[in-house]
Write a protein that holds these residues in place. Structure first.
Motif, PDB file in Angstrom:
ATOM      1  N   LYS A   3       2.018   4.617  -6.919  1.00 45.37           N
ATOM      2  CA  LYS A   3       2.345   6.047  -6.836  1.00 45.37           C
ATOM      3  C   LYS A   3       3.063   6.319  -5.519  1.00 45.37           C
ATOM      4  CE  LYS A   3      -1.742   7.022  -9.529  1.00 45.37           C
ATOM      5  NZ  LYS A   3      -2.637   5.961  -8.981  1.00 45.37           N
ATOM      6  N   VAL A   4       4.347   6.577  -5.595  1.00 43.71           N
ATOM      7  CA  VAL A   4       5.136   6.766  -4.372  1.00 43.71           C
ATOM      8  C   VAL A   4       5.030   8.210  -3.875  1.00 43.71           C
ATOM      9  CG1 VAL A   4       7.512   6.761  -3.480  1.00 43.71           C
ATOM     10  CG2 VAL A   4       6.693   4.857  -4.883  1.00 43.71           C
ATOM     11  N   ASP A   5       5.120   9.166  -4.811  1.00 47.55           N
ATOM     12  CA  ASP A   5       5.177  10.590  -4.411  1.00 47.55           C
ATOM     13  C   ASP A   5       3.900  11.058  -3.718  1.00 47.55           C
ATOM     14  OD1 ASP A   5       7.576  10.516  -5.625  1.00 47.55           O
ATOM     15  OD2 ASP A   5       6.936  11.526  -7.469  1.00 47.55           O
ATOM     16  N   THR A   6       2.762  10.495  -4.105  1.00 49.42           N
ATOM     17  CA  THR A   6       1.496  10.970  -3.539  1.00 49.42           C
ATOM     18  C   THR A   6       0.991  10.075  -2.393  1.00 49.42           C
ATOM     19  OG1 THR A   6       0.357   9.744  -5.277  1.00 49.42           O
ATOM     20  CG2 THR A   6       0.718  12.085  -5.684  1.00 49.42           C
ATOM     21  N   TYR A  50       1.301   8.045   3.460  1.00 47.98           N
ATOM     22  CA  TYR A  50       1.805   7.329   4.641  1.00 47.98           C
ATOM     23  C   TYR A  50       3.267   6.892   4.525  1.00 47.98           C
ATOM     24  CZ  TYR A  50      -3.070   6.879   6.033  1.00 47.98           C
ATOM     25  OH  TYR A  50      -4.359   7.137   6.393  1.00 47.98           O
ATOM     26  N   LEU A  51       3.795   6.844   3.295  1.00 43.38           N
ATOM     27  CA  LEU A  51       5.073   6.147   3.093  1.00 43.38           C
ATOM     28  C   LEU A  51       6.227   6.773   3.895  1.00 43.38           C
ATOM     29  CD1 LEU A  51       5.892   3.592   1.606  1.00 43.38           C
ATOM     30  CD2 LEU A  51       6.493   4.994  -0.364  1.00 43.38           C
ATOM     31  N   PHE A  58       5.733   6.103   7.512  1.00 42.68           N
ATOM     32  CA  PHE A  58       5.981   4.680   7.780  1.00 42.68           C
ATOM     33  C   PHE A  58       7.483   4.423   7.955  1.00 42.68           C
ATOM     34  CE2 PHE A  58       7.197   0.783   5.357  1.00 42.68           C
ATOM     35  CZ  PHE A  58       6.701  -0.192   6.207  1.00 42.68           C
ATOM     36  N   TYR A  59       8.303   4.954   7.044  1.00 38.21           N
ATOM     37  CA  TYR A  59       9.752   4.726   7.159  1.00 38.21           C
ATOM     38  C   TYR A  59      10.310   5.381   8.427  1.00 38.21           C
ATOM     39  CZ  TYR A  59      10.498   2.298   2.729  1.00 38.21           C
ATOM     40  OH  TYR A  59      10.507   1.358   1.726  1.00 38.21           O
ATOM     41  N   ASP A  60       9.632   6.424   8.904  1.00 40.22           N
ATOM     42  CA  ASP A  60      10.050   7.106  10.150  1.00 40.22           C
ATOM     43  C   ASP A  60       9.665   6.311  11.389  1.00 40.22           C
ATOM     44  OD1 ASP A  60      11.362   9.349   9.602  1.00 40.22           O
ATOM     45  OD2 ASP A  60       9.769  10.753  10.211  1.00 40.22           O
ATOM     46  N   HIS A 101      -1.829   1.431   8.727  1.00 40.24           N
ATOM     47  CA  HIS A 101      -2.387   2.462   7.851  1.00 40.24           C
ATOM     48  C   HIS A 101      -1.851   2.290   6.424  1.00 40.24           C
ATOM     49  CE1 HIS A 101      -2.294   4.021  11.923  1.00 40.24           C
ATOM     50  NE2 HIS A 101      -3.262   4.856  11.621  1.00 40.24           N
ATOM     51  N   LEU A 102      -0.522   2.073   6.348  1.00 37.83           N
ATOM     52  CA  LEU A 102       0.092   1.960   5.021  1.00 37.83           C
ATOM     53  C   LEU A 102      -0.441   0.738   4.267  1.00 37.83           C
ATOM     54  CD1 LEU A 102       2.216   3.054   2.975  1.00 37.83           C
ATOM     55  CD2 LEU A 102       3.809   1.422   3.971  1.00 37.83           C
ATOM     56  N   GLN A 103      -0.565  -0.390   4.961  1.00 35.21           N
ATOM     57  CA  GLN A 103      -1.057  -1.595   4.261  1.00 35.21           C
ATOM     58  C   GLN A 103      -2.480  -1.403   3.766  1.00 35.21           C
ATOM     59  OE1 GLN A 103       0.965  -3.644   3.138  1.00 35.21           O
ATOM     60  NE2 GLN A 103       2.643  -2.993   4.450  1.00 35.21           N
ATOM     61  N   ILE A 104      -3.311  -0.769   4.575  1.00 39.06           N
ATOM     62  CA  ILE A 104      -4.708  -0.538   4.149  1.00 39.06           C
ATOM     63  C   ILE A 104      -4.720   0.392   2.930  1.00 39.06           C
ATOM     64  CG2 ILE A 104      -6.936   0.501   4.835  1.00 39.06           C
ATOM     65  CD1 ILE A 104      -6.375  -2.216   6.168  1.00 39.06           C
ATOM     66  N   TYR A 105      -3.846   1.395   2.977  1.00 40.63           N
ATOM     67  CA  TYR A 105      -3.765   2.337   1.856  1.00 40.63           C
ATOM     68  C   TYR A 105      -3.352   1.602   0.566  1.00 40.63           C
ATOM     69  CZ  TYR A 105      -2.417   6.258  -1.047  1.00 40.63           C
ATOM     70  OH  TYR A 105      -2.319   7.138  -2.084  1.00 40.63           O
ATOM     71  N   PHE A 106      -2.289   0.797   0.661  1.00 43.18           N
ATOM     72  CA  PHE A 106      -1.817   0.060  -0.531  1.00 43.18           C
ATOM     73  C   PHE A 106      -2.887  -0.902  -1.046  1.00 43.18           C
ATOM     74  CE2 PHE A 106       2.833   0.975   0.240  1.00 43.18           C
ATOM     75  CZ  PHE A 106       3.096   1.439  -1.033  1.00 43.18           C
ATOM     76  N   LEU A 107      -3.570  -1.556  -0.119  1.00 43.29           N
ATOM     77  CA  LEU A 107      -4.598  -2.514  -0.535  1.00 43.29           C
ATOM     78  C   LEU A 107      -5.701  -1.794  -1.316  1.00 43.29           C
ATOM     79  CD1 LEU A 107      -5.621  -5.404  -0.446  1.00 43.29           C
ATOM     80  CD2 LEU A 107      -6.581  -4.954   1.816  1.00 43.29           C
TER      81      LEU A 107
END
Ligand SMILES: Nc1ncnc2c1ncn2[C@@H]1O[C@H](COP(=O)(O)OP(=O)(O)O)[C@@H](O)[C@H]1O
Ligand SMILES: Nc1ncnc2c1ncn2[C@H]1C[C@H](O)[C@@H](COP(=O)(O)O)O1
Length: 222
Positions: A44-47, A50-51, A54-56, A64-70
């Protein structure tokens, strides 16, 4: 007889679609799930909270992003298991560590201690005999310039604003990664050999290849 039966694809199969950003995983996930009457598991990209951040600022948000994806992918894995399979999954859990976390660590945009913490957590959760690996990983590949055009035309601003070198580096890493991947059988598809947008019926050719490949590799599965 339905298409799944016609091509001998087991009703409890779990098929994961891998490949670099923009290569066509979501499009393939939808088409396969539709043809096989399987459930889908999407990123789910829109919700994702962190994404964009992260790109910023890769340095600040990588961990944070890796923990979220995991956490998200692990929850999905549990859902797939609870349903007893019959799923097409958009991106594998292996790419998070093998491509993204490693790339950011190597490039200095993920702190070494954070990377170690993340890797330990990933290994404890995923690299265990209890973790169900997919029956098949379909790897989508193609020329990076065609893929960048797709990223541009899809129009996610965070990706459009990212330096193209990021996508080139990721593409190189994917090629090495897939050559060494062995957690489950891999079927490679070149994006120049099919076009699901212009020619949706080509899904049947792909189903035929999947059925044939799964039959040949049935002795390797759980
Ligand atoms: N065969 C194709 N030809 C042209 N464009 C495609 C094709 N397959 C997908 N696309 C487009 O490319 C973009 C990226 O596809 P998508 O499935 O979202 O990739 P991914 O999930 O791998 O990031 C989307 O805009 C999609 O509509
Ligand atoms: N593990 C990840 N780390 C960083 N960024 C990731 C990770 N997994 C996915 N992403 C990004 C890449 C794209 O911008 C979006 C969605 O990926 P896509 O390949 O378009 O499905 O999330």
């Amino acid at each position: 007889m339905n298409l799944r039966e016609k091509y001998g694809i087991p009703s409890n199969a779990v098929i994961t679609i891998a490949g670099t950003v923009g290569v066509g995983k979501s499009t393939m996930t939808k088409a396969l799930a539709n043809a096989l009457n399987f459930r889908t598991s999407f990123e789910k990209v829109d919700t994702n909270p962190y994404l964009d951040k992260f790109y910023d600022d890769f340095n600040k948000w990588s961990f944070h992003l890796q923990i979220y994806f995991l956490a998200e992918r692990f929850k999905e894995q549990k859902r797939i298991f609870e349903y007893g399979g019959g799923f097409i999954q958009d991106r594998s859990i292996y790419e998070d560590t093998g491509i993204f976390a490693k790339m950011h660590y190597d490039q200095g945009t993920m702190d070494p201690v954070d990377f170690e913490t993340y890797t330990n957590l990933f290994d404890a959760m995923v690299m265990t005999p209890y973790f169900p690996h997919p029956d098949l990983l379909i790897y989508l590949e193609g020329p990076i310039d065609d893929i960048i055009e797709r990223i541009e035309s899809r129009g996610r601003p965070m990706e459009q604003q990212t330096d193209k070198e990021y996508w080139y580096e990721m593409h190189r890493r994917y090629e090495d990664w897939i050559d060494n991947f062995n957690a489950c059988p891999v079927l490679r598809l070149d994006i120049n050999d099919y076009d699901l947008m212009k020619n949706p019926q080509t899904i049947e050719t792909i189903l035929e290849r999947i059925g044939h490949f799964m039959e040949q590799t049935s002795h390797l599965r759980r």
